[in-house]
Scaffold this active site. Structure first.
Site, PDB file in Angstrom:
ATOM      1  N   GLU A 115      73.131  16.672  40.820  1.00  0.00           N
ATOM      2  CA  GLU A 115      74.582  16.783  40.894  1.00  0.00           C
ATOM      3  C   GLU A 115      75.146  17.111  39.521  1.00  0.00           C
ATOM      4  O   GLU A 115      74.917  16.343  38.575  1.00  0.00           O
ATOM      5  CB  GLU A 115      75.183  15.494  41.435  1.00  0.00           C
ATOM      6  CG  GLU A 115      74.741  15.227  42.877  1.00  0.00           C
ATOM      7  CD  GLU A 115      75.458  14.049  43.539  1.00  0.00           C
ATOM      8  OE1 GLU A 115      76.208  13.327  42.839  1.00  0.00           O
ATOM      9  OE2 GLU A 115      75.269  13.852  44.754  1.00  0.00           O
TER      10      GLU A 115
ATOM     11  N   HIS B 212      80.545  15.266  46.246  1.00  0.00           N
ATOM     12  CA  HIS B 212      80.335  13.813  46.256  1.00  0.00           C
ATOM     13  C   HIS B 212      81.672  13.066  46.219  1.00  0.00           C
ATOM     14  O   HIS B 212      81.950  12.270  45.320  1.00  0.00           O
ATOM     15  CB  HIS B 212      79.452  13.381  45.081  1.00  0.00           C
ATOM     16  CG  HIS B 212      78.757  12.068  45.331  1.00  0.00           C
ATOM     17  ND1 HIS B 212      77.541  11.751  44.781  1.00  0.00           N
ATOM     18  CD2 HIS B 212      79.106  10.984  46.078  1.00  0.00           C
ATOM     19  CE1 HIS B 212      77.175  10.534  45.156  1.00  0.00           C
ATOM     20  NE2 HIS B 212      78.114  10.050  45.957  1.00  0.00           N
TER      21      HIS B 212
END
Length: 305
Positions: free
Chosen positions: A261, A279
């Site tokens: 990420e 997210h």
């Protein structure tokens, strides 16, 4: 009074609550190596998903003179914390399981609507001046079967919401069926994969990092189904997922979490069959307020039982 490190930030409700009690809040973010140098200076550390507290970091917090007593995960999952090691060494470990379930469940449903009606793709093409009305023949969620892997708070929340939309609910979890949910059918994992039109994941990461949906299990999924992951990136082998999307075995995927990420693989980020978010499962005003209040309550109860 306590010295508290909120290494991944903290909602103002929690900051105000804790400050009113006389505690000192530090919202500086320390990367892994600098964190090892300072973690022992704090009584409490609060983390989200960006900070990993593994054995080496915890060892730094267990040196003579360390003040650390409590670790709080501002969220549901604890897989970025070595809980067994921390508790064995006498550290308290807590999370905030009650505040973000609705927000995550709604995001998972949002991805389902996106994919079913091509919202994620048509929103882009129409901005480019393309009127692809005939390309976007979708499906209804009503009457479809939703398979839920993991039936904790979030899994149960999305089951209730999807059932209200007229979906049939199957669920699987390792611990077996929940007697209080007669409207939802407990099945084994293979049955869930074979019979579900949509599959959504709501379980922690496996301790060994093994994906629940890997090349083998993805091939067991009903042809044309959709996969949603708002839980943990490690739960899906994304290379195998991309292969299944390219071959047409799967119709689409909704992703909020990734093995790295932000995700950098253009094959993933540019795929037209994937609805993506960064997210943001718990990124609502309501969830953040609730998490902040829970954090304050956890600290108060831990030090003043």
């Amino acid at each position: 009074m306590l010295k508290i490190l909120a290494n991944d930030g903290l909602d103002s409700i929690a900051s105000d609550c804790l400050s009113e009690k006389g505690h000192t809040i530090d919202t500086t973010h320390f990367d892994p190596e600098p964190l090892k140098e300072v973690i022992g200076d704090y009584d409490v550390i609060i983390v989200r998903s960006a900070t990993t507290l593994d054995q080496t970091t915890l060892d730094a917090a267990l040196q003579p003179g360390s003040k650390l007593k409590l670790i709080i995960r501002a969220g549901v999952g604890l897989d970025n914390i070595d809980v067994d090691y921390a508790t064995a060494k006498g550290l308290g470990v807590r999370n905030t399981p009650n505040s973000s379930s609705t927000s995550v469940a709604e995001l998972a449903l949002g991805h389902m609507f996106n994919l079913a009606r091509h919202i994620h793709l048509s929103n882009i093409t129409i901005r480019k001046g393309e009127w692809n009305k005939k390309h976007y023949n979708g499906i209804q969620l009503y009457g479809r079967t939703l398979g839920i892997i993991g039936f904790g708070r979030i899994g149960q929340e999305i089951a209730a919401k999807a059932h209200a939309l007229g979906m049939n609910i199957l669920y699987y979890q390792r611990s077996g069926p929940k007697a209080s949910h007669e409207d939802f059918k407990f099945v084994d994992l293979d049955t869930l994969l074979k019979e579900s039109d949509f599959i959504t994941l709501h379980t922690p990461s496996n301790p060994d990092g093994r994906a629940i949906l890997d090349a083998e299990t993805i091939q067991k999924i009903k042809k044309g189904a959709y996969v949603i992951n708002t839980a943990r990136g490690s739960l899906i082998d994304y290379d195998a997922l991309l292969d299944a999307l390219d071959s047409g075995h799967l119709s689409g995927a909704g992703l909020d979490v990734y093995t790295e990420e932000p995700p950098l693989n253009p094959r993933l980020t540019q795929h037209p069959k994937i609805s993506m978010t960064p997210h943001i499962g718990a990124s609502t005003e309501e969830a953040q307020r609730g998490i902040g209040a829970e954090v304050c309550d956890v600290i108060t109860q831990y030090f003043m039982p």
